[in-house]
Write a protein that holds these residues in place. Structure first.
Motif, PDB file in Angstrom:
ATOM      1  N   GLU A   8       0.832  -1.212   0.000  1.00 44.77           N
ATOM      2  CA  GLU A   8       0.000   0.000   0.000  1.00 44.77           C
ATOM      3  C   GLU A   8       0.864   1.258   0.000  1.00 44.77           C
ATOM      4  OE1 GLU A   8      -2.487  -0.389   3.402  1.00 44.77           O
ATOM      5  OE2 GLU A   8      -3.963  -1.687   2.390  1.00 44.77           O
ATOM      6  N   ARG A   9       1.858   1.284   0.875  1.00 46.90           N
ATOM      7  CA  ARG A   9       2.708   2.475   0.973  1.00 46.90           C
ATOM      8  C   ARG A   9       3.564   2.652  -0.276  1.00 46.90           C
ATOM      9  NH1 ARG A   9       5.365   2.244   6.899  1.00 46.90           N
ATOM     10  NH2 ARG A   9       6.521   4.032   6.048  1.00 46.90           N
ATOM     11  N   SER A  10       4.047   1.544  -0.824  1.00 44.69           N
ATOM     12  CA  SER A  10       4.884   1.628  -2.022  1.00 44.69           C
ATOM     13  C   SER A  10       4.085   2.098  -3.229  1.00 44.69           C
ATOM     14  CB  SER A  10       5.521   0.263  -2.317  1.00 44.69           C
ATOM     15  OG  SER A  10       6.363  -0.137  -1.254  1.00 44.69           O
ATOM     16  N   MET A  11       2.855   1.613  -3.363  1.00 47.78           N
ATOM     17  CA  MET A  11       1.980   2.072  -4.446  1.00 47.78           C
ATOM     18  C   MET A  11       1.731   3.574  -4.322  1.00 47.78           C
ATOM     19  SD  MET A  11       0.919  -0.447  -6.547  1.00 47.78           S
ATOM     20  CE  MET A  11      -0.743  -0.072  -7.112  1.00 47.78           C
ATOM     21  N   ALA A  12       1.484   4.022  -3.095  1.00 48.64           N
ATOM     22  CA  ALA A  12       1.212   5.442  -2.864  1.00 48.64           C
ATOM     23  C   ALA A  12       2.429   6.293  -3.202  1.00 48.64           C
ATOM     24  CB  ALA A  12       0.782   5.663  -1.413  1.00 48.64           C
ATOM     25  N   TRP A  13       3.632   5.830  -2.839  1.00 49.04           N
ATOM     26  CA  TRP A  13       4.836   6.597  -3.106  1.00 49.04           C
ATOM     27  C   TRP A  13       5.183   6.619  -4.592  1.00 49.04           C
ATOM     28  CZ3 TRP A  13       7.932  10.185  -1.267  1.00 49.04           C
ATOM     29  CH2 TRP A  13       7.798  10.527   0.080  1.00 49.04           C
ATOM     30  N   LEU A  14       4.967   5.520  -5.285  1.00 44.11           N
ATOM     31  CA  LEU A  14       5.220   5.531  -6.724  1.00 44.11           C
ATOM     32  C   LEU A  14       4.260   6.483  -7.430  1.00 44.11           C
ATOM     33  CD1 LEU A  14       6.019   1.782  -7.404  1.00 44.11           C
ATOM     34  CD2 LEU A  14       7.559   3.724  -7.750  1.00 44.11           C
ATOM     35  N   ALA A  15       3.024   6.552  -6.961  1.00 45.92           N
ATOM     36  CA  ALA A  15       2.078   7.519  -7.523  1.00 45.92           C
ATOM     37  C   ALA A  15       2.525   8.940  -7.212  1.00 45.92           C
ATOM     38  CB  ALA A  15       0.674   7.256  -6.967  1.00 45.92           C
ATOM     39  N   LYS A  16       3.043   9.149  -5.998  1.00 45.74           N
ATOM     40  CA  LYS A  16       3.483  10.484  -5.578  1.00 45.74           C
ATOM     41  C   LYS A  16       4.638  11.007  -6.440  1.00 45.74           C
ATOM     42  CE  LYS A  16       3.483  11.459  -1.178  1.00 45.74           C
ATOM     43  NZ  LYS A  16       3.824  11.661   0.264  1.00 45.74           N
ATOM     44  N   GLN A  18      13.912  -1.165 -17.813  1.00 46.27           N
ATOM     45  CA  GLN A  18      12.771  -0.729 -18.606  1.00 46.27           C
ATOM     46  C   GLN A  18      12.377   0.713 -18.308  1.00 46.27           C
ATOM     47  OE1 GLN A  18      10.214  -3.975 -17.174  1.00 46.27           O
ATOM     48  NE2 GLN A  18      10.198  -4.842 -19.255  1.00 46.27           N
ATOM     49  N   LEU A  19      13.140   1.372 -17.442  1.00 49.65           N
ATOM     50  CA  LEU A  19      12.852   2.745 -17.041  1.00 49.65           C
ATOM     51  C   LEU A  19      13.929   3.693 -17.566  1.00 49.65           C
ATOM     52  CD1 LEU A  19      11.932   2.061 -13.309  1.00 49.65           C
ATOM     53  CD2 LEU A  19      10.325   2.428 -15.190  1.00 49.65           C
ATOM     54  N   SER A  20      13.546   4.939 -17.811  1.00 48.14           N
ATOM     55  CA  SER A  20      14.525   5.962 -18.200  1.00 48.14           C
ATOM     56  C   SER A  20      15.353   6.373 -16.995  1.00 48.14           C
ATOM     57  CB  SER A  20      13.801   7.179 -18.771  1.00 48.14           C
ATOM     58  OG  SER A  20      13.073   7.844 -17.740  1.00 48.14           O
ATOM     59  N   GLY A  21      16.409   7.144 -17.239  1.00 45.34           N
ATOM     60  CA  GLY A  21      17.239   7.614 -16.129  1.00 45.34           C
ATOM     61  C   GLY A  21      16.449   8.422 -15.123  1.00 45.34           C
ATOM     62  N   GLY A  22      15.566   9.306 -15.613  1.00 45.78           N
ATOM     63  CA  GLY A  22      14.745  10.101 -14.715  1.00 45.78           C
ATOM     64  C   GLY A  22      13.762   9.260 -13.931  1.00 45.78           C
ATOM     65  N   GLN A  23      13.198   8.236 -14.579  1.00 43.71           N
ATOM     66  CA  GLN A  23      12.263   7.353 -13.883  1.00 43.71           C
ATOM     67  C   GLN A  23      12.967   6.536 -12.812  1.00 43.71           C
ATOM     68  OE1 GLN A  23      10.758   5.381 -17.377  1.00 43.71           O
ATOM     69  NE2 GLN A  23       8.872   6.599 -17.397  1.00 43.71           N
ATOM     70  N   ARG A  24      14.170   6.069 -13.101  1.00 35.45           N
ATOM     71  CA  ARG A  24      14.927   5.327 -12.087  1.00 35.45           C
ATOM     72  C   ARG A  24      15.245   6.224 -10.898  1.00 35.45           C
ATOM     73  NH1 ARG A  24      17.545   3.339 -16.728  1.00 35.45           N
ATOM     74  NH2 ARG A  24      19.369   4.655 -16.363  1.00 35.45           N
ATOM     75  N   GLY A  62       5.075  10.202  -9.540  1.00 36.60           N
ATOM     76  CA  GLY A  62       4.675  10.217 -10.941  1.00 36.60           C
ATOM     77  C   GLY A  62       4.890   8.926 -11.692  1.00 36.60           C
ATOM     78  N   LEU A  63       4.922   7.780 -10.980  1.00 37.98           N
ATOM     79  CA  LEU A  63       5.178   6.494 -11.632  1.00 37.98           C
ATOM     80  C   LEU A  63       4.022   5.514 -11.467  1.00 37.98           C
ATOM     81  CD1 LEU A  63       8.973   5.873 -10.932  1.00 37.98           C
ATOM     82  CD2 LEU A  63       7.892   6.573 -13.073  1.00 37.98           C
ATOM     83  N   LYS A  64       2.818   6.029 -11.316  1.00 38.95           N
ATOM     84  CA  LYS A  64       1.664   5.144 -11.282  1.00 38.95           C
ATOM     85  C   LYS A  64       1.548   4.436 -12.627  1.00 38.95           C
ATOM     86  CE  LYS A  64      -3.283   4.999 -10.291  1.00 38.95           C
ATOM     87  NZ  LYS A  64      -4.497   5.787  -9.909  1.00 38.95           N
ATOM     88  N   GLY A  65       1.413   3.126 -12.594  1.00 44.65           N
ATOM     89  CA  GLY A  65       1.371   2.350 -13.820  1.00 44.65           C
ATOM     90  C   GLY A  65       2.706   1.736 -14.206  1.00 44.65           C
ATOM     91  N   PHE A  66       3.773   2.126 -13.472  1.00 44.57           N
ATOM     92  CA  PHE A  66       5.111   1.608 -13.758  1.00 44.57           C
ATOM     93  C   PHE A  66       5.594   0.644 -12.667  1.00 44.57           C
ATOM     94  CE2 PHE A  66       4.734   5.405 -16.227  1.00 44.57           C
ATOM     95  CZ  PHE A  66       5.514   5.209 -17.357  1.00 44.57           C
ATOM     96  N   GLU A  67       4.685   0.238 -11.795  1.00 42.67           N
ATOM     97  CA  GLU A  67       5.068  -0.537 -10.620  1.00 42.67           C
ATOM     98  C   GLU A  67       5.799  -1.838 -10.963  1.00 42.67           C
ATOM     99  OE1 GLU A  67       1.363   1.849  -9.718  1.00 42.67           O
ATOM    100  OE2 GLU A  67       2.018   0.451 -11.293  1.00 42.67           O
ATOM    101  N   GLN A  68       5.407  -2.495 -12.041  1.00 43.13           N
ATOM    102  CA  GLN A  68       5.960  -3.816 -12.356  1.00 43.13           C
ATOM    103  C   GLN A  68       7.114  -3.764 -13.363  1.00 43.13           C
ATOM    104  OE1 GLN A  68       5.064  -6.295 -10.480  1.00 43.13           O
ATOM    105  NE2 GLN A  68       3.527  -4.968  -9.489  1.00 43.13           N
ATOM    106  N   ARG A  69       7.590  -2.582 -13.653  1.00 42.17           N
ATOM    107  CA  ARG A  69       8.712  -2.474 -14.577  1.00 42.17           C
ATOM    108  C   ARG A  69      10.033  -2.655 -13.838  1.00 42.17           C
ATOM    109  NH1 ARG A  69       7.515   1.685 -19.457  1.00 42.17           N
ATOM    110  NH2 ARG A  69       5.323   1.137 -19.791  1.00 42.17           N
ATOM    111  N   TYR A  70      10.972  -3.254 -14.552  1.00 42.48           N
ATOM    112  CA  TYR A  70      12.308  -3.452 -14.003  1.00 42.48           C
ATOM    113  C   TYR A  70      13.165  -2.218 -14.323  1.00 42.48           C
ATOM    114  CZ  TYR A  70      11.067  -8.298 -13.107  1.00 42.48           C
ATOM    115  OH  TYR A  70      10.463  -9.432 -12.622  1.00 42.48           O
ATOM    116  N   PRO A  71      14.252  -1.998 -13.564  1.00 44.21           N
ATOM    117  CA  PRO A  71      15.077  -0.810 -13.791  1.00 44.21           C
ATOM    118  C   PRO A  71      15.509  -0.606 -15.251  1.00 44.21           C
ATOM    119  CG  PRO A  71      15.702  -1.815 -11.729  1.00 44.21           C
ATOM    120  CD  PRO A  71      14.681  -2.731 -12.358  1.00 44.21           C
TER     121      PRO A  71
END
Length: 276
Positions: free
Chosen positions: A127-135, A148-154, A137-146
């Motif tokens: 619950e807390r991790s989902m909330a922080w990823l949304a905070k 698969q993410l841009s430098g800014g997203q990482r 700006g990464l809602k919807g990216f929860e199941q991506r591996y590093p």
């Protein structure tokens, strides 16, 4: 146009109205016969954002790691919230220069790792991790591996990872230096937004003087190493909230830059002379 003189604050004390969260008292760090820093005194108030600048090899990372409890002072002491640091600390969040994400774990698994170590239940971790990823700006990216993410997203994942446990102190070791300039500005503003919500004590080291002024409440200048020490401290009297790109256009920003650089420049020159 006359240059406004910003007088440095030589004595390192926290603002009187706020509690000291980090206290570095007469710390010397030696490695064999090599003395990295000597008799360093720094105090960071609760909610204060301190930026530390200095030439390469002046011991900035050494000081940061002493606060984290990763290195033990040869002499002197480090305290967090009036408790002497004697080992690795649980009350800090650490933003590293390079990616510190586990490549075999997803974004959400990386974010909840600290909570897992602290024994938080699986449901509350998620619950807390989902909330922080949304905070961040990464809602919807929860199941991506590093990978698969841009430098800014990482970097956003790292921010959530460092802040999710509500640390008393946030340590940052040039966290945005590997990013391109546009992404860096976005991440700096994102950091300020998140920090503004709860105002934890921050100690950031950087080679970028503009970054130090744009983000910090105060900029401390270290002498060239070895035997580095704090030589000056400059209050940053710029209103918050700030936009890091726009604040650089403020005449007061330019005055601060000139005055701090006047203190830092000689130490940078000494550092290069000692390499030759």
């Amino acid at each position: 146009m006359a240059l406004a003189v910003v007088k440095p604050v030589v004595e390192e004390t926290a603002p009187q109205q706020k509690k000291a969260m980090v206290a570095i008292n007469s710390v010397t760090m030696s490695f064999g016969t090599f003395v990295a820093v000597e008799d360093v005194n720094l105090t960071v108030a609760d909610g204060e954002f301190l930026a530390i600048v200095g030439p390469t090899g002046c011991g900035k990372s050494t000081i940061l790691n002493a606060i984290a409890g990763l290195l033990k002072p040869t002499s002197g002491s480090v305290s967090i919230d009036d408790n002497r640091v004697s080992g690795i600390q649980n009350d800090i969040g650490y933003l590293f220069q390079q990616d510190a994400l586990l490549p075999w774990k997803t974004a959400i698994e990386n974010v909840e790792l600290g909570l897992l170590i602290r024994g938080v239940s699986a449901l509350k971790r998620r619950e807390r991790s989902m909330a922080w990823l949304a905070k961040v700006g990464l809602k919807g990216f929860e199941q991506r591996y590093p990978h698969q993410l841009s430098g800014g997203q990482r970097k956003r994942v790292q921010m959530a990872q460092a802040l999710i446990s509500g640390p008393k102190v946030i340590l940052m070791d040039e966290p945005f230096s590997a990013l391109d300039i546009h992404t860096r500005h976005l991440m700096q503003n994102e950091l300020l937004r998140l920090w503004q919500e709860e105002r934890r004590a921050v100690v950031m080291i950087t080679h970028d003087l503009e970054e130090a002024i744009a983000l910090g409440d105060r900029v401390a200048v270290l002498a060239a190493g070895p035997r580095s020490r704090v030589i000056n401290s400059f209050p940053v009297d710029l209103e918050r909230p700030r936009d890091v790109a726009e604040i650089k256009l403020d005449p007061r920003f330019m005055d601060l830059y000139r005055n701090i650089w006047a203190s830092l420049r000689g130490e940078v020159e000494k550092s290069y002379e000692r390499r030759d």
